[in-house]
Enzyme design. Structure first.
Site, PDB file in Angstrom:
ATOM      1  N   HIS A 269      11.240  54.176  61.673  1.00 58.82           N
ATOM      2  CA  HIS A 269      12.051  53.973  60.513  1.00 58.82           C
ATOM      3  C   HIS A 269      11.246  54.420  59.108  1.00 58.82           C
ATOM      4  CE1 HIS A 269      15.325  52.696  57.979  1.00 58.82           C
ATOM      5  NE2 HIS A 269      15.347  51.313  57.922  1.00 58.82           N
ATOM      6  N   HIS A 308      17.544  62.362  63.756  1.00 60.74           N
ATOM      7  CA  HIS A 308      17.998  61.348  63.145  1.00 60.74           C
ATOM      8  C   HIS A 308      19.003  60.680  64.028  1.00 60.74           C
ATOM      9  CE1 HIS A 308      19.646  58.963  59.929  1.00 60.74           C
ATOM     10  NE2 HIS A 308      18.574  58.920  59.433  1.00 60.74           N
ATOM     11  N   ASP A 364      12.143  62.420  55.949  1.00 67.17           N
ATOM     12  CA  ASP A 364      10.793  61.905  55.993  1.00 67.17           C
ATOM     13  C   ASP A 364       9.665  62.966  55.932  1.00 67.17           C
ATOM     14  OD1 ASP A 364      10.592  59.329  55.180  1.00 67.17           O
ATOM     15  OD2 ASP A 364      11.379  58.716  57.121  1.00 67.17           O
TER      16      ASP A 364
HETATM   17  N1  ACO Z   1      10.581  65.040  68.681  1.00 64.07           N
HETATM   18  C1  ACO Z   1      10.848  65.369  69.967  1.00 64.07           C
HETATM   19  N2  ACO Z   1      11.998  65.119  70.650  1.00 64.07           N
HETATM   20  C2  ACO Z   1      12.837  64.458  70.160  1.00 64.07           C
HETATM   21  C3  ACO Z   1      12.728  63.629  68.771  1.00 64.07           C
HETATM   22  C4  ACO Z   1      11.694  64.387  68.355  1.00 64.07           C
HETATM   23  N3  ACO Z   1      11.415  63.885  66.696  1.00 64.07           N
HETATM   24  N4  ACO Z   1      13.647  63.094  68.425  1.00 64.07           N
HETATM   25  C5  ACO Z   1      14.563  62.901  69.417  1.00 64.07           C
HETATM   26  N5  ACO Z   1      13.773  63.656  70.508  1.00 64.07           N
HETATM   27  C6  ACO Z   1      14.631  64.014  71.775  1.00 64.07           C
HETATM   28  C7  ACO Z   1      14.279  62.776  72.984  1.00 64.07           C
HETATM   29  O1  ACO Z   1      13.126  62.830  73.493  1.00 64.07           O
HETATM   30  C8  ACO Z   1      15.630  62.825  73.761  1.00 64.07           C
HETATM   31  O2  ACO Z   1      15.553  63.899  74.378  1.00 64.07           O
HETATM   32  P1  ACO Z   1      15.924  63.942  76.055  1.00 64.07           P
HETATM   33  O3  ACO Z   1      17.500  63.764  75.843  1.00 64.07           O
HETATM   34  O4  ACO Z   1      15.572  64.942  76.558  1.00 64.07           O
HETATM   35  O5  ACO Z   1      15.584  62.461  76.604  1.00 64.07           O
HETATM   36  C9  ACO Z   1      16.779  63.406  72.564  1.00 64.07           C
HETATM   37  O6  ACO Z   1      15.872  64.132  71.533  1.00 64.07           O
HETATM   38  C10 ACO Z   1      17.625  62.124  72.064  1.00 64.07           C
HETATM   39  O7  ACO Z   1      16.432  61.178  71.593  1.00 64.07           O
HETATM   40  P2  ACO Z   1      16.880  59.919  71.320  1.00 64.07           P
HETATM   41  O8  ACO Z   1      15.561  59.101  71.026  1.00 64.07           O
HETATM   42  O9  ACO Z   1      17.912  59.345  72.203  1.00 64.07           O
HETATM   43  O10 ACO Z   1      17.634  59.911  69.798  1.00 64.07           O
HETATM   44  P3  ACO Z   1      17.633  58.572  68.697  1.00 64.07           P
HETATM   45  O11 ACO Z   1      18.968  59.085  68.016  1.00 64.07           O
HETATM   46  O12 ACO Z   1      17.851  57.270  69.291  1.00 64.07           O
HETATM   47  O13 ACO Z   1      16.687  58.729  67.918  1.00 64.07           O
HETATM   48  C11 ACO Z   1      15.088  58.925  66.083  1.00 64.07           C
HETATM   49  C12 ACO Z   1      16.602  59.012  66.675  1.00 64.07           C
HETATM   50  C13 ACO Z   1      14.455  57.548  66.665  1.00 64.07           C
HETATM   51  C14 ACO Z   1      14.868  58.962  64.744  1.00 64.07           C
HETATM   52  C15 ACO Z   1      14.179  60.058  66.656  1.00 64.07           C
HETATM   53  O14 ACO Z   1      14.636  61.216  66.666  1.00 64.07           O
HETATM   54  C16 ACO Z   1      12.722  60.208  66.420  1.00 64.07           C
HETATM   55  O15 ACO Z   1      11.864  59.337  67.220  1.00 64.07           O
HETATM   56  N6  ACO Z   1      12.305  60.894  65.548  1.00 64.07           N
HETATM   57  C17 ACO Z   1      10.711  60.887  64.971  1.00 64.07           C
HETATM   58  C18 ACO Z   1      10.662  59.626  64.255  1.00 64.07           C
HETATM   59  C19 ACO Z   1      11.287  59.887  62.722  1.00 64.07           C
HETATM   60  O16 ACO Z   1      11.155  60.939  62.126  1.00 64.07           O
HETATM   61  N7  ACO Z   1      11.938  58.826  62.145  1.00 64.07           N
HETATM   62  C20 ACO Z   1      12.371  58.837  60.851  1.00 64.07           C
HETATM   63  C21 ACO Z   1      13.961  58.747  60.957  1.00 64.07           C
HETATM   64  S1  ACO Z   1      14.672  58.757  59.282  1.00 64.07           S
HETATM   65  C22 ACO Z   1      14.548  57.399  58.663  1.00 64.07           C
HETATM   66  O17 ACO Z   1      14.369  56.291  59.464  1.00 64.07           O
HETATM   67  C23 ACO Z   1      14.397  57.356  57.174  1.00 64.07           C
END
Ligand code: ACO
Length: 430
Positions: A269, A308, A364
């Site tokens: 987050h 996201h 971010d």
């Molecule tokens: N890099 C690579 N792969 C990713 C990423 C990423 N940043 N984000 C999601 N994926 C992939 C997952 O591995 C998953 O792949 P799969 O279907 O083959 O298993 C798919 O995309 C879906 O991912 P989820 O984790 O189910 O998506 P969710 O909506 O729960 O996650 C999150 C959202 C936590 C923000 C995620 O994209 C992430 O971890 N991003 C990196 C951290 C980040 O930048 N957070 C800031 C968010 S903005 C904020 O809070 C202000």
């Protein structure tokens, strides 16, 4: 057939019974599922870890359409607000529902400014932390401690009282944050200067040295103001959910904000921009980017600052931030990590793995680069997020308190543990 659009028909194949579940505002009430029994006194529940498809409230504050990349505060598009408003004007809008008149904004700014000083004992509390204490830990502790300085804040159903605590929270968060920063450097605290704007004063409290009067650089002051606008609210995100959840047991708002700030601390987050910078430093050079992307695709780590929960399109805030980055780099010099970030973005946006999963840069991805160029250490990044988000937390908390539908937040669970069994004496365990 108007009726068909107003109810959902569920046929229970086990019993052949049919249920009509009302649909209102595109939602069914989870409690309406209770009438579909799984045993004599248990009804069906919905299972939704991470609230992937569960609305926990009705809200009038922030609208997001993640597929279209839309973000609006109180109906106004974020792009227009970021271009035309100040942070305090935005705060007023989020808290009150309407844009302020000049007189209303002056009054609001006066109250926020009036409350920017903290009790000297809070300074002593900060002094008690190690020099290398993470400023987010200091912020969480000190904002929680404010509840002991304002015991009156427990009167949460008194609107005037809530307003007063709101001024205090919005006014004091930058002071707590800046004092935490100065403590980490062993510098004397720099007190608020009420002649300056909200962000100008924050820069003063962070960076003032021996000069009698700190003069913020107007480009950096405005850049920070826009960054604060972009971070002010984001509907039911993890920390806001924490704010509402804690607030639902009706403690004072300082305790709830401390909990919300703790939720913001995590790398998924508010800690993400710090994680982005660490990732860029780990990559180290533009030509190492393809190799890093392959590692992410192979399942080793994530591309931080990408993806996201809500935006399955370019995060509209990321677009605005990219423009600010250029302005800040013009003043402070180019951040050497920028070239790696641009290359990462270029490759990821053209790569099937990221396209298929709708992974785009989020707010971010660039904010950390800007903060770093302004001279702020990575530890301060989540703190810089918490200051403006306090406005969203407080607005959402107040909306929750006066919503007659809201109750103590207490989710259900699906128990899959051991069935009832008799206690085994220590001597008989193996
Ligand atoms: N890099 C690579 N792969 C990713 C990423 C990423 N940043 N984000 C999601 N994926 C992939 C997952 O591995 C998953 O792949 P799969 O279907 O083959 O298993 C798919 O995309 C879906 O991912 P989820 O984790 O189910 O998506 P969710 O909506 O729960 O996650 C999150 C959202 C936590 C923000 C995620 O994209 C992430 O971890 N991003 C990196 C951290 C980040 O930048 N957070 C800031 C968010 S903005 C904020 O809070 C202000």
């Amino acid at each position: 057939m108007p009726m068909a659009s107003e109810t959902l028909t569920i046929i229970d194949n086990r019993t052949g019974k049919q249920y009509e579940i009302p649909i209102k505002n595109g939602a069914i009430k989870a409690t309406d599922l209770f009438q579909i029994k799984i045993s004599e006194d248990e009804g069906i529940v919905s299972y939704d870890p991470g609230f992937m498809n569960t609305a926990s409230c009705q809200s009038k504050i922030t609208y997001i359409d993640g597929d279209k990349g839309i973000l609006r505060y109180r109906g106004y598009p974020i792009e227009q607000i970021a271009e035309k408003a100040t942070f305090l004007e935005t705060a007023y809008l989020i808290l009150n529902g309407e844009l302020p008149t000049r007189a209303q904004l002056d009054d609001f700014s006066h109250h926020v400014t009036f409350h920017s000083i903290i009790h000297e004992n809070i300074k002593k509390l900060i002094d008690g932390f190690h020099h290398d204490a993470h400023p987010m830990g200091v912020l969480v502790s000190t904002v929680g401690a404010l509840s002991t300085f304002y015991p009156n804040a427990k009167k949460i159903f008194d609107a005037q009282n809530r307003r007063e605590q709101t001024y205090r929270l919005v006014g004091k968060m930058p002071t707590l944050a800046a004092f935490a920063y100065r403590h980490s450097l062993g510098l004397p605290y720099s007190y608020p200067d009420n002649d300056l704007s909200y962000t100008g004063n924050f820069l003063n409290m962070l960076f003032k040295m021996t000069e009698l009067k700190y003069k913020p650089n107007p480009v950096l002051e405005r850049a920070l103001d826009i960054l604060f606008i972009l971070h002010a609210d984001h509907e039911q995100n993890c920390s806001t959910n924490a704010m509402r959840g804690i607030g639902s047991s009706q403690p004072d708002p300082y305790s709830s904000v401390a909990g919300a700030a703790a939720a913001l601390y995590g790398p998924l987050h508010g800690g993400a921009n710090e994680a982005v910078l660490r990732m860029l430093m780990e990559i180290g050079a533009k030509n190492k980017v393809p190799e890093f992307i392959e590692k992410v695709k192979g399942g080793s780590g994530r591309l931080m600052g990408f993806g996201h929960r809500v935006y399955k399109n370019y995060d509209p805030r990321a677009r605005i931030i990219k423009q600010i980055a250029d302005q800040v780099f013009d003043v402070m010099g180019k951040n050497p990590l920028l070239e790696i970030a641009l290359e990462l973005e270029r490759i990821a946006l053209n790569d099937d793995y990221f396209i298929k999963r709708k992974l785009y840069p989020n707010v971010d991805f660039y904010s950390g680069l800007i903060y770093q160029s302004m001279g702020l250490p990575m530890d301060m990044f989540p703190v810089l997020f918490a200051i403006p988000r306090t406005v969203g937390w407080v607005a959402q908390w107040e909306e929750m308190l006066i919503d007659p539908d809201q109750k103590l937040a207490r989710p259900k669970q699906i128990y899959l543990g051991a069935p009832a069994r008799d206690f085994v004496e220590m001597s008989k365990r193996n």
